[in-house]
Structure formats: C-alpha cells, structure tokens
Design a protein around this motif. Structure first.
Motif, short mmCIF file in Angstrom:
data_model
loop_
_atom_site.label_atom_id
_atom_site.label_comp_id
_atom_site.label_asym_id
_atom_site.label_seq_id
_atom_site.Cartn_x
_atom_site.Cartn_y
_atom_site.Cartn_z
N THR A 1 0.41 -1.57 -0.29
CA THR A 1 -0.15 0.03 -0.01
C THR A 1 0.86 1.55 0.13
N GLY A 2 0.62 2.42 -0.95
CA GLY A 2 1.05 3.67 -0.61
C GLY A 2 0.31 4.75 -0.67
N GLY A 3 0.91 5.95 0.20
CA GLY A 3 -0.86 7.45 -0.39
C GLY A 3 -0.23 8.37 -0.18
N VAL A 4 -0.69 9.26 0.26
CA VAL A 4 -0.17 10.72 0.78
C VAL A 4 -1.78 11.28 1.26
N GLY A 5 -1.07 11.93 2.31
CA GLY A 5 -1.89 12.94 3.10
C GLY A 5 -1.73 14.92 3.23
N PHE A 6 -2.93 15.25 2.96
CA PHE A 6 -2.71 17.30 2.48
C PHE A 6 -3.73 16.88 3.51
N ARG A 7 -2.45 18.62 4.43
CA ARG A 7 -3.32 18.63 5.72
C ARG A 7 -3.07 20.51 5.10
N ALA A 8 -4.95 20.76 6.06
CA ALA A 8 -4.76 22.55 5.41
C ALA A 8 -5.71 23.28 6.69
N GLY A 9 -4.82 23.51 8.08
CA GLY A 9 -6.02 23.77 9.12
C GLY A 9 -7.05 23.03 9.36
N ALA A 10 -7.83 22.94 9.88
CA ALA A 10 -9.09 21.73 10.11
C ALA A 10 -8.79 20.85 9.16
N LEU A 11 -8.97 20.92 7.93
CA LEU A 11 -9.17 20.08 6.76
C LEU A 11 -8.10 19.22 6.19
N GLN A 12 -8.18 17.77 6.23
CA GLN A 12 -7.51 16.75 6.26
C GLN A 12 -7.83 16.09 4.71
N ILE A 13 -7.14 15.47 3.46
CA ILE A 13 -7.45 15.15 2.39
C ILE A 13 -6.51 13.66 2.32
N ASP A 14 -7.19 12.60 2.03
CA ASP A 14 -5.72 11.05 1.71
C ASP A 14 -6.79 10.56 1.23
N TYR A 15 -5.44 10.44 0.17
CA TYR A 15 -5.10 9.07 -0.46
C TYR A 15 -5.04 8.42 -0.22
N ALA A 16 -4.98 6.90 -0.79
CA ALA A 16 -4.48 5.32 -0.90
C ALA A 16 -4.66 4.47 -2.08
N ALA A 17 -3.78 3.95 -2.08
CA ALA A 17 -4.08 2.96 -3.03
C ALA A 17 -3.04 1.48 -2.35
N ALA A 18 -3.70 0.65 -3.31
CA ALA A 18 -3.36 -0.88 -2.32
C ALA A 18 -2.91 -1.86 -3.61
N TRP A 19 -2.22 -3.11 -4.01
CA TRP A 19 -2.05 -3.57 -4.96
C TRP A 19 -1.77 -5.05 -4.09
N HIS A 20 -2.60 -5.56 -5.43
CA HIS A 20 -2.84 -7.01 -4.56
C HIS A 20 -2.12 -8.00 -6.04
N ALA A 21 -0.84 -9.09 -5.96
CA ALA A 21 -0.22 -9.45 -7.15
C ALA A 21 -1.58 -10.07 -8.23
N ALA A 22 -2.85 -11.05 -7.10
CA ALA A 22 -3.55 -11.55 -8.51
C ALA A 22 -4.92 -11.09 -8.37
N LEU A 23 -5.83 -10.16 -7.53
CA LEU A 23 -6.64 -9.22 -8.01
C LEU A 23 -6.82 -7.71 -8.78
N GLY A 24 -5.34 -7.63 -8.18
CA GLY A 24 -5.23 -6.19 -8.44
C GLY A 24 -5.36 -4.84 -7.84
#
Length: 284
Positions: free
Chosen positions: A245-268
C-alpha cells in the motif's frame, strides 16, 4: 436468477478469503489504508472503527467521509460517514468527559451488501485511553433477504513512552454475534494489537498483528513521513491479503484529505479516498 446466486457465491468466497468486508472490523479512512491498515494506535476521527479508544484523544468535534473501491469492481465499493464530539471542557487537549462517536457504513452492490451503524465512546486518563463501541450489522442478499446482528467491541491505547511509543489493542465483536442459525454463522471475532514508534514529529512506524478466530494471523506494517506540516507520505504492507500500500495526505488547518492505493498481485488495484474536518481545532 441462477446468475445472481453464482454472483453472490463469488462475493461470499471473497469474504471468507478476507478480501471483502465479511462484517469484520474492515478498514477505516484512507490514512489507515495507506499504512497497510496498521491502525490500532491511530487517534483521528476514524478511530471510531480502527480502535474506539483513540476517540478519547480528540479535542475538537470532527466529521469524515470515506470511499473505497476494491479491485476496480463497483460491487466491492465501500462508503462511510463518521463523526466525533468531545464532552465537557477540553483541557490540555483532552475532553474531561470523553468523546462520543458515530459511524454509518455500506459495502457491496445490489445483489449483496453489508450495512453497519455504530456508536462508540472513548475516554483518556493520563497516558491511557479506553473505549467501547456497539454496532448494528446487516447482511442483505437479493432474493434471500437480510440478517441482522449486534456486535460489541472494546479498545485500549497506552503511551509507553510519552509521544514516542504507543501500544494499542482492539477486540471486535467480543460477544460473538450470530448472523444465522445455519451452521452457526457468526460475525467474525477479531483481536488486533500493535505498536507505534514515533522517533520524531515527522516519522511514525506502525506494526500490528490481527487475528480472526477462523483465519491465520495477519501481520501489518506502515510508515508515515511528514515532509512538511501540510504533506505526508505513507507506505505499508499486509501479509494475509498479500497487499502493498501507499498514499499521501494533505492538511490545511482543520481540513485533511487522504488518498491511498493498494496492490494485490492476483486481484489488482484498490483505491481509497478520505476527507475529514475538525471544527474549532486542528487535525491531530
């Protein structure tokens, strides 16, 4: 109709294999997803699902929305809404009467779906936080109806070394709620325990193990590096589902935006997106 039953059967097989929700504790928030779901020591608004004890460390009301798509299949979508509200006066970043939290979640599509509505409470006393949660769970299969159950969960967190080393444990469905009489089908009972090492304010390393009664143990690890206050980079892995898995997080004061991606060798590929807002305060 036969096609529907075959489709539902495939989803149930995914559930048994640990790839679908299975009414287990699941993943809450894109930050946790990016860390390989090594989340039992986290204390953001998604602690309502990751470890309810973490709610006790919140000092401001917060809300969050979360969306997940597994393996690019619309039938494996998850959406969730969470909210947390501190009670009493807030002193030294701690609510004197603890924090209450609420969550609503839905997984699946038209033929097979799982719904969850939960309420929890977390309290922090010094370096120790404790919490409890009650869930109303429902599983629905088109043509076969719905089944409901109530699950009770307990959690705890402790700062072994202040602001450096944190231990967390969470017991999900301690009452072993039953979904159906046929073959004594029950909601999974899951124990999670882990450590979070934070050598600096910029780095966090989480390790965790998760054991469901009828499955092998899952080892999880995640690393978060806060490049600057507004940007965090994350990576993780899970052994049972064999995902990176991997991802990034962006913070601006009280606001938080997060994105993540996960890779499974068989399922994608799986993708996760979370947005949270803390009122009258900053993100933890």
């Amino acid at each position: 109709m036969r096609k529907n039953y075959v489709y539902c059967g495939c989803l149930l097989l995914l559930t048994v294999s640990g790839y679908a929700q299975g009414n287990g504790p699941g993943t809450r928030g894109a930050r946790a997803a990016a860390l390989g779901n090594a989340s039992v020591t986290l204390s953001d608004v998604w602690a309502i699902g990751n470890n309810v004890a973490g709610l006790g460390q919140l000092s401001a009301p917060a809300v969050g929305v979360y969306a997940e798509n597994r393996y690019l299949l619309s039938a494996l979508n998850t959406v969730a809404l969470a909210a947390a509200v501190p009670l009493g006066k807030v002193e030294n970043a701690t609510a004197s009467r603890g924090v209450v939290g609420f969550e609503a979640e839905r997984f699946g599509g038209k033929l097979y779906s799982e719904q969850r509505v939960g309420a929890g409470y977390g309290y922090r006393g010094g370096p120790v936080s404790i919490g409890a949660r009650v869930d109303m769970l429902q599983v629905s299969i088109e043509g076969l109806g719905s089944k409901r159950a109530v699950a009770v969960s307990l959690g705890g967190q402790a700062e072994l070394v202040p602001k450096r080393l944190v231990f967390g444990a969470y017991l999900y469905n301690l009452n072993q709620a039953k979904l159906a009489e046929y073959q004594q089908e029950r909601v999974p009972t899951v124990l999670k325990a882990g450590l979070s090492y934070r050598p600096t304010a910029k780095v966090m390393l989480n390790v965790e193990t998760e054991k469901e009664v009828e499955q092998s143990a899952d080892f999880k690890a995640g690393l978060e590096y806060r490049v600057i206050n507004a940007l965090a980079l994350r990576a993780g892995l899970r052994t049972l589902t064999q995902e990176t898995t991997g991802g990034v997080g962006f913070r601006a004061g009280a606001l938080q935006i997060d994105y993540a991606a996960a890779w499974h060798a068989a399922l994608g590929l799986s993708q996760h997106l979370g947005i949270s807002l803390a009122f009258n305060g900053k993100q933890p």
